[in-house]
Design a protein around this motif. Structure first.
Motif, mmCIF file in Angstrom:
data_model
loop_
_atom_site.group_PDB
_atom_site.id
_atom_site.type_symbol
_atom_site.label_atom_id
_atom_site.label_comp_id
_atom_site.label_asym_id
_atom_site.label_seq_id
_atom_site.Cartn_x
_atom_site.Cartn_y
_atom_site.Cartn_z
ATOM 1 N N THR A 68 0.801 -1.229 -0.179
ATOM 2 C CA THR A 68 0.043 0.361 0.276
ATOM 3 C C THR A 68 0.692 1.457 0.231
ATOM 4 O O THR A 68 2.044 1.539 0.983
ATOM 5 C CB THR A 68 -1.007 -0.099 1.281
ATOM 6 O OG1 THR A 68 -1.584 -1.539 1.261
ATOM 7 C CG2 THR A 68 -2.130 0.890 1.603
ATOM 8 N N ARG A 69 0.321 2.048 -0.571
ATOM 9 C CA ARG A 69 1.471 3.929 -0.709
ATOM 10 C C ARG A 69 0.251 4.813 -0.657
ATOM 11 O O ARG A 69 -1.070 3.956 -0.700
ATOM 12 C CB ARG A 69 1.457 3.430 -2.484
ATOM 13 C CG ARG A 69 2.777 2.646 -2.555
ATOM 14 C CD ARG A 69 4.344 2.425 -1.762
ATOM 15 N NE ARG A 69 5.476 1.425 -2.121
ATOM 16 C CZ ARG A 69 5.607 0.129 -1.788
ATOM 17 N NH1 ARG A 69 4.593 -0.131 -0.649
ATOM 18 N NH2 ARG A 69 6.679 -0.254 -1.646
ATOM 19 N N TYR A 70 0.934 5.326 -0.476
ATOM 20 C CA TYR A 70 -0.153 7.472 -0.075
ATOM 21 C C TYR A 70 0.558 7.921 -0.753
ATOM 22 O O TYR A 70 1.345 8.563 -1.189
ATOM 23 C CB TYR A 70 -0.202 7.137 1.171
ATOM 24 C CG TYR A 70 0.044 6.172 2.026
ATOM 25 C CD1 TYR A 70 -1.571 5.492 2.536
ATOM 26 C CD2 TYR A 70 0.682 5.364 2.840
ATOM 27 C CE1 TYR A 70 -1.321 4.340 3.393
ATOM 28 C CE2 TYR A 70 0.998 4.010 3.488
ATOM 29 C CZ TYR A 70 -0.421 3.682 3.668
ATOM 30 O OH TYR A 70 -0.945 2.682 4.256
ATOM 31 N N LEU A 71 -0.866 8.586 -0.998
ATOM 32 C CA LEU A 71 -0.436 10.328 -1.494
ATOM 33 C C LEU A 71 -1.400 11.138 -0.854
ATOM 34 O O LEU A 71 -2.056 10.587 -0.689
ATOM 35 C CB LEU A 71 -0.201 10.754 -2.933
ATOM 36 C CG LEU A 71 -0.213 10.271 -3.987
ATOM 37 C CD1 LEU A 71 -1.390 8.953 -5.269
ATOM 38 C CD2 LEU A 71 -0.161 11.559 -5.398
ATOM 39 N N VAL A 72 -0.252 12.582 -0.386
ATOM 40 C CA VAL A 72 -0.543 13.551 0.500
ATOM 41 C C VAL A 72 -1.035 14.722 0.331
ATOM 42 O O VAL A 72 -0.722 14.913 -0.465
ATOM 43 C CB VAL A 72 0.301 13.113 2.219
ATOM 44 C CG1 VAL A 72 -0.790 14.256 2.831
ATOM 45 C CG2 VAL A 72 0.128 11.772 2.893
ATOM 46 N N LEU A 102 -4.926 13.635 -12.040
ATOM 47 C CA LEU A 102 -4.471 14.575 -11.135
ATOM 48 C C LEU A 102 -3.074 14.509 -10.529
ATOM 49 O O LEU A 102 -2.774 15.757 -11.022
ATOM 50 C CB LEU A 102 -5.578 14.471 -11.287
ATOM 51 C CG LEU A 102 -6.131 16.095 -9.371
ATOM 52 C CD1 LEU A 102 -6.302 17.483 -10.419
ATOM 53 C CD2 LEU A 102 -6.992 16.099 -8.454
ATOM 54 N N VAL A 103 -2.602 13.728 -10.140
ATOM 55 C CA VAL A 103 -1.645 12.597 -9.138
ATOM 56 C C VAL A 103 -1.059 13.155 -10.010
ATOM 57 O O VAL A 103 0.447 12.879 -8.930
ATOM 58 C CB VAL A 103 -2.924 12.533 -7.902
ATOM 59 C CG1 VAL A 103 -3.333 13.640 -7.001
ATOM 60 C CG2 VAL A 103 -2.414 10.804 -8.786
ATOM 61 N N ASN A 104 -1.245 12.538 -10.848
ATOM 62 C CA ASN A 104 -0.034 12.158 -12.154
ATOM 63 C C ASN A 104 0.707 10.893 -11.694
ATOM 64 O O ASN A 104 2.014 11.026 -11.257
ATOM 65 C CB ASN A 104 1.290 13.342 -12.313
ATOM 66 C CG ASN A 104 2.105 12.854 -13.483
ATOM 67 O OD1 ASN A 104 2.346 11.900 -14.396
ATOM 68 N ND2 ASN A 104 3.204 13.418 -13.084
ATOM 69 N N LEU A 105 -0.333 9.779 -11.474
ATOM 70 C CA LEU A 105 0.410 8.323 -10.972
ATOM 71 C C LEU A 105 0.609 7.549 -11.968
ATOM 72 O O LEU A 105 -0.519 7.327 -13.277
ATOM 73 C CB LEU A 105 -0.386 8.186 -10.075
ATOM 74 C CG LEU A 105 -0.435 6.965 -8.968
ATOM 75 C CD1 LEU A 105 0.621 7.251 -8.056
ATOM 76 C CD2 LEU A 105 -1.553 6.635 -8.171
ATOM 77 N N ASP A 106 1.593 6.539 -12.383
ATOM 78 C CA ASP A 106 1.105 5.467 -13.664
ATOM 79 C C ASP A 106 0.512 4.295 -12.800
ATOM 80 O O ASP A 106 0.362 4.660 -11.659
ATOM 81 C CB ASP A 106 3.184 5.575 -13.530
ATOM 82 C CG ASP A 106 3.827 4.599 -12.730
ATOM 83 O OD1 ASP A 106 3.115 3.578 -12.423
ATOM 84 O OD2 ASP A 106 4.795 5.099 -12.347
ATOM 85 N N ASN A 107 0.480 3.719 -14.182
ATOM 86 C CA ASN A 107 -0.075 2.329 -13.728
ATOM 87 C C ASN A 107 0.478 1.481 -12.796
ATOM 88 O O ASN A 107 0.052 0.391 -12.997
ATOM 89 C CB ASN A 107 -0.190 2.169 -15.935
ATOM 90 C CG ASN A 107 -1.122 2.748 -15.705
ATOM 91 O OD1 ASN A 107 -2.672 2.746 -15.581
ATOM 92 N ND2 ASN A 107 -1.147 3.261 -17.083
ATOM 93 N N ASP A 108 1.642 1.315 -12.654
ATOM 94 C CA ASP A 108 1.896 0.566 -11.138
ATOM 95 C C ASP A 108 1.446 0.455 -10.269
ATOM 96 O O ASP A 108 1.431 -0.427 -9.043
ATOM 97 C CB ASP A 108 3.549 1.202 -11.064
ATOM 98 C CG ASP A 108 4.906 0.661 -12.303
ATOM 99 O OD1 ASP A 108 4.390 -0.619 -13.186
ATOM 100 O OD2 ASP A 108 5.610 1.048 -12.062
ATOM 101 N N TYR A 109 0.634 1.354 -9.989
ATOM 102 C CA TYR A 109 -0.554 2.158 -8.911
ATOM 103 C C TYR A 109 -1.745 1.361 -9.451
ATOM 104 O O TYR A 109 -2.601 2.510 -9.819
ATOM 105 C CB TYR A 109 -0.272 3.105 -8.438
ATOM 106 C CG TYR A 109 1.859 3.699 -7.897
ATOM 107 C CD1 TYR A 109 2.211 3.209 -6.812
ATOM 108 C CD2 TYR A 109 2.158 3.931 -8.723
ATOM 109 C CE1 TYR A 109 2.675 3.313 -6.257
ATOM 110 C CE2 TYR A 109 3.442 4.323 -8.379
ATOM 111 C CZ TYR A 109 4.068 3.371 -7.309
ATOM 112 O OH TYR A 109 5.858 3.854 -7.197
ATOM 113 N N ASP A 110 -2.543 1.180 -8.011
ATOM 114 C CA ASP A 110 -3.909 1.393 -7.990
ATOM 115 C C ASP A 110 -4.515 1.805 -7.398
ATOM 116 O O ASP A 110 -4.137 1.834 -6.071
ATOM 117 C CB ASP A 110 -4.765 0.152 -8.192
ATOM 118 C CG ASP A 110 -5.001 -1.256 -9.502
ATOM 119 O OD1 ASP A 110 -4.573 -0.468 -11.044
ATOM 120 O OD2 ASP A 110 -4.847 -1.755 -9.004
ATOM 121 N N ILE A 111 -6.018 2.672 -7.561
ATOM 122 C CA ILE A 111 -5.631 4.330 -6.538
ATOM 123 C C ILE A 111 -7.368 2.730 -5.832
ATOM 124 O O ILE A 111 -7.975 2.451 -6.497
ATOM 125 C CB ILE A 111 -6.537 5.172 -7.214
ATOM 126 C CG1 ILE A 111 -5.328 6.017 -7.539
ATOM 127 C CG2 ILE A 111 -7.493 5.792 -6.022
ATOM 128 C CD1 ILE A 111 -5.626 7.541 -8.357
#
Ligand SMILES: Cc1cc2nc3c(=O)[nH]c(=O)nc-3n(C[C@H](O)[C@H](O)[C@H](O)COP(=O)(O)O)c2cc1C
Length: 206
Positions: free
Chosen positions: A45-49, A168-177
């Motif tokens: 699990t990863r986070y953006l604040v 919006l947060v510029n996240l690549d496809n290695d991550y699922d929100i």
């Protein structure tokens, strides 16, 4: 706060005071998420604040309106490449003795199960695909409970346009929100929600 109090007091909070949250509280909350369990301890699990009001304003186009009123929004994500290091993480666990007293017996049983062709059903790849969401779910719950412990409130928000937020947060496809977690000081005190009784939930005892 006492543990039982924390789980009893937690509610989904959908209205927040404008008062900012100290950075150290945000850090405490992230640290609580970090303690959540995961398959082979892969910690996916990863986070953006998000604190910036302009970013929150844009986020508002892709989720429920109360999210933007929270001083902090944590975007909780699953890092899919965490699987690539599963073996490494497992060996770390082995090295610190996490399986010390169970390893040999488990290994022997695994060999038997494999011979009998039973492993495939237990380690079903379909179930594996749910694990990253499960990891995030546990971490989110840890964080929501820590928020209560700090006098804060939060709400799990699954209603979100994940692709738009990704952009919006510029996240690549290695991550699922997985979800948004708005956090702040509650500006109201919601009554306890109804819950089924344990009798209604317990299917049977064997
Ligand atoms: C997976 C999940 C997704 C949820 N998504 C939303 C959501 O999009 N919007 C919202 O207002 N609440 C959302 N909630 C909060 C639930 O509505 C809430 O947990 C439920 O009504 C019980 O209330 P309580 O959390 O106060 O006990 C979600 C909860 C979970 C576990």
């Amino acid at each position: 706060m006492e543990f039982n109090e924390v789980i009893k007091l937690r509610r989904s909070i959908r209205k927040f005071k404008a008062e900012p949250i100290p950075d150290e509280y945000v850090n405490e909350i992230l640290k609580a998420g970090r303690l959540a369990p995961s398959v082979s301890n892969i910690q996916s699990t990863r986070y953006l604040v998000i604190k910036n009001p302009e970013v929150k304003e844009k986020l508002n186009e892709y989720t429920v309106p109360f999210v933007k009123s929270a001083p902090v929004v944590i975007v909780c994500c699953a890092y899919k490449k965490a699987w690539n290091e599963q073996e490494k993480r497992f060996l770390e666990l082995k090295e610190i003795g996490a399986f010390k007293d169970f390893y040999e017996e488990t290994k022997q049983q695994m060999e038997i199960l494999e011979k009998e062709g039973k492993v495939e059903r237990m380690a079903n790849p379909e179930i594996f695909s749910y694990y990253l969401w499960q990891h995030a779910a546990i971490a989110i719950d840890h964080m929501m409970l820590k928020a209560v412990d700090l006098g804060l409130g939060s709400c799990w928000v699954g209603f979100v346009d994940r692709e738009k937020v990704r952009e919006l947060v510029n996240l690549d496809n290695d991550y699922d929100i997985i979800a948004l977690l708005p956090i702040g000081y509650p500006s109201y005190n919601p009554a306890p929600r109804s819950r089924f009784s344990v009798d209604q939930l317990l299917l049977k005892e064997l």
